[in-house]
Structures are given as structure tokens and as C-alpha cells.
Design a protein around this motif. Structure first.
Motif, PDB file in Angstrom:
ATOM      1  N   PRO A 193      31.806-109.428  -1.871  1.00 26.17           N
ATOM      2  CA  PRO A 193      32.844-110.455  -1.767  1.00 26.17           C
ATOM      3  C   PRO A 193      34.257-109.890  -1.908  1.00 26.17           C
ATOM      4  CG  PRO A 193      31.784-110.568  -3.911  1.00 26.17           C
ATOM      5  CD  PRO A 193      31.016-109.562  -3.096  1.00 26.17           C
ATOM      6  N   PHE A 194      34.376-108.657  -2.361  1.00 30.45           N
ATOM      7  CA  PHE A 194      35.693-108.049  -2.573  1.00 30.45           C
ATOM      8  C   PHE A 194      36.141-107.202  -1.383  1.00 30.45           C
ATOM      9  CE2 PHE A 194      33.413-108.371  -6.640  1.00 30.45           C
ATOM     10  CZ  PHE A 194      34.172-109.401  -7.210  1.00 30.45           C
ATOM     11  N   SER A 195      35.270-107.021  -0.399  1.00 36.44           N
ATOM     12  CA  SER A 195      35.590-106.219   0.787  1.00 36.44           C
ATOM     13  C   SER A 195      35.212-106.993   2.047  1.00 36.44           C
ATOM     14  CB  SER A 195      34.840-104.888   0.756  1.00 36.44           C
ATOM     15  OG  SER A 195      35.212-104.114  -0.356  1.00 36.44           O
ATOM     16  N   PRO A 196      35.968-108.049   2.370  1.00 32.27           N
ATOM     17  CA  PRO A 196      35.618-108.813   3.566  1.00 32.27           C
ATOM     18  C   PRO A 196      35.683-107.949   4.821  1.00 32.27           C
ATOM     19  CG  PRO A 196      37.732-109.537   2.654  1.00 32.27           C
ATOM     20  CD  PRO A 196      37.153-108.545   1.695  1.00 32.27           C
ATOM     21  N   LEU A 197      34.759-108.201   5.739  1.00 33.33           N
ATOM     22  CA  LEU A 197      34.700-107.462   6.993  1.00 33.33           C
ATOM     23  C   LEU A 197      35.793-107.947   7.941  1.00 33.33           C
ATOM     24  CD1 LEU A 197      30.834-107.513   7.596  1.00 33.33           C
ATOM     25  CD2 LEU A 197      32.191-105.822   6.358  1.00 33.33           C
ATOM     26  N   SER A 198      36.111-107.096   8.909  1.00 36.26           N
ATOM     27  CA  SER A 198      37.053-107.507   9.949  1.00 36.26           C
ATOM     28  C   SER A 198      36.356-108.534  10.841  1.00 36.26           C
ATOM     29  CB  SER A 198      37.472-106.295  10.784  1.00 36.26           C
ATOM     30  OG  SER A 198      36.441-105.935  11.684  1.00 36.26           O
ATOM     31  N   PRO A 199      37.100-109.216  11.710  1.00 37.53           N
ATOM     32  CA  PRO A 199      36.454-110.164  12.626  1.00 37.53           C
ATOM     33  C   PRO A 199      35.369-109.511  13.486  1.00 37.53           C
ATOM     34  CG  PRO A 199      38.812-110.529  12.615  1.00 37.53           C
ATOM     35  CD  PRO A 199      38.562-109.270  11.809  1.00 37.53           C
ATOM     36  N   GLU A 200      35.510-108.204  13.790  1.00 39.26           N
ATOM     37  CA  GLU A 200      34.508-107.494  14.588  1.00 39.26           C
ATOM     38  C   GLU A 200      33.336-107.017  13.744  1.00 39.26           C
ATOM     39  OE1 GLU A 200      37.794-106.346  14.397  1.00 39.26           O
ATOM     40  OE2 GLU A 200      38.423-107.553  16.107  1.00 39.26           O
ATOM     41  N   GLY A 201      33.462-107.075  12.419  1.00 37.96           N
ATOM     42  CA  GLY A 201      32.400-106.616  11.530  1.00 37.96           C
ATOM     43  C   GLY A 201      32.644-105.253  10.929  1.00 37.96           C
ATOM     44  N   ALA A 202      33.835-104.676  11.133  1.00 36.09           N
ATOM     45  CA  ALA A 202      34.142-103.366  10.559  1.00 36.09           C
ATOM     46  C   ALA A 202      34.288-103.486   9.045  1.00 36.09           C
ATOM     47  CB  ALA A 202      35.421-102.804  11.170  1.00 36.09           C
ATOM     48  N   PHE A 203      33.911-102.422   8.364  1.00 34.64           N
ATOM     49  CA  PHE A 203      34.001-102.365   6.906  1.00 34.64           C
ATOM     50  C   PHE A 203      35.003-101.299   6.496  1.00 34.64           C
ATOM     51  CE2 PHE A 203      32.836-100.174   2.979  1.00 34.64           C
ATOM     52  CZ  PHE A 203      32.782-101.223   2.085  1.00 34.64           C
ATOM     53  N   ARG A 204      35.734-101.580   5.464  1.00 30.57           N
ATOM     54  CA  ARG A 204      36.485-100.564   4.737  1.00 30.57           C
ATOM     55  C   ARG A 204      36.498-100.998   3.280  1.00 30.57           C
ATOM     56  NH1 ARG A 204      42.401-101.528   7.431  1.00 30.57           N
ATOM     57  NH2 ARG A 204      42.820-103.493   6.407  1.00 30.57           N
ATOM     58  N   TRP A 205      36.588-100.020   2.405  1.00 30.31           N
ATOM     59  CA  TRP A 205      36.446-100.258   0.972  1.00 30.31           C
ATOM     60  C   TRP A 205      37.392-101.333   0.465  1.00 30.31           C
ATOM     61  CZ3 TRP A 205      32.532 -98.901  -1.900  1.00 30.31           C
ATOM     62  CH2 TRP A 205      32.628 -99.034  -3.286  1.00 30.31           C
ATOM     63  N   ASP A 206      38.641-101.304   0.921  1.00 31.75           N
ATOM     64  CA  ASP A 206      39.628-102.287   0.474  1.00 31.75           C
ATOM     65  C   ASP A 206      39.516-103.606   1.212  1.00 31.75           C
ATOM     66  OD1 ASP A 206      40.733-100.543  -1.386  1.00 31.75           O
ATOM     67  OD2 ASP A 206      42.147 -99.713   0.045  1.00 31.75           O
TER      68      ASP A 206
END
Length: 151
Positions: free
Chosen positions: A131-144
Motif C-alpha cells: 500500500p506504500f508503493s502504488p503502481l503506475s497506471p501501466e503497472g510499473a513498480f518503484r520502491w517509492d
């Protein structure tokens, strides 16, 4: 020779597999689509990188090692998901495709929800909702995480 640093990215993750057809069928059962490749390797394009499946013996030969020297490593591949319920849903799909569930979906101390499975060759995957690292609209992840889209 230059002083250029190694770019901070992973381009291709290659998994050594004992049975290329079985491994391909497993990932296709998860809904992944392979791209055209030369015979002897299967590649799935992901978001920002690719996942390759390559016969274990060929991978060892390419590295100049014996298969026994490859080991299994203490690593996981992780797929962050959009919501908590998706963790159990994807885990069930993986199990139906032939995965071995290592740890069912559960809440964790830091506020997320995770599960672990091993693919038919024993490669360990973590499914996670953070819940602290929402994905981008495309589903990409990054720690922040990715904040709300700019207006």
C-alpha cells in the motif's frame, strides 16, 4: 575504456529451465505471451525488461560451468500487484498452472500482503501488494511508488 557506470536497470532476466516446453506452458498459463525468438530460447517481454527461459544445460555451457555449479541461488522474482485481493487470485492461477505454493497469501508486519510460489523449475516468485508503493497506471513498480497523476 570509459568511466561510464553500469546503468541502474535490469534488461533481461534469464531462468535456466530443465524442460523448455513445460516452463513455457507454465508462464503462458499465467497469461503471458512470448515474443518471436530463435529456437532454443523463449522470451516474454515485460514492463521495462524481458524474462527469458533457456535450457539449463545451455545456460551452464554459456557460463563455462557445470549444471551442478549453478545452484539455485537465494533470490526471488517479485511481481507487485494493484490490490490485496489480487495476491490470492494470482497465486491460485499459478497453482493451477503447476506452481508449488510455498506460503499462502497473508498480511505482513509492514502493512502489505504477500504470497510465495515456486515455478516448475523451482524459481521462487513473490506476489505482493504494497500500500506504500502504488503502481503506475501501466503497472510499473518503484520502491517509492507512483503518486497520483499530475493534473
Amino acid at each position: 575504456m570509459t568511466d561510464a557506470p553500469l546503468d541502474q536497470r535490469v534488461s533481461l532476466i534469464t531462468l535456466g529451465v530443465r524442460d523448455l516446453a513445460r516452463a513455457t506452458a507454465f508462464y503462458e498459463a499465467l497469461g503471458w505471451r512470448q515474443v518471436d525468438t530463435p529456437d532454443g530460447i523463449v522470451v516474454f517481454d515485460l514492463l521495462g525488461q524481458s524474462l527469458g527461459l533457456y535450457p539449463l544445460e545451455d545456460l551452464a555451457r554459456d557460463m563455462g560451468l557445470e549444471v551442478a555449479d549453478l545452484g539455485t541461488g537465494a533470490a526471488t522474482l517479485a511481481c507487485n500487484l494493484r490490490d490485496k485481493a489480487e495476491v490470492a487470485d494470482v497465486l491460485a492461477k499459478a497453482e493451477a498452472a503447476g506452481a508449488r505454493v510455498l506460503k499462502p497469501a497473508h498480511d505482513v508486519f509492514w502493512g502489505g500482503h504477500i504470497a510465495y510460489f515456486a515455478d516448475p523449475d523451482g524459481h521462487v516468485w513473490e506476489l505482493a501488494w504494497n500500500p506504500f508503493s502504488p503502481l503506475s497506471p501501466e503497472g510499473a513498480f518503484r520502491w517509492d511508488g507512483y503518486g497520483a497523476p499530475e493534473a
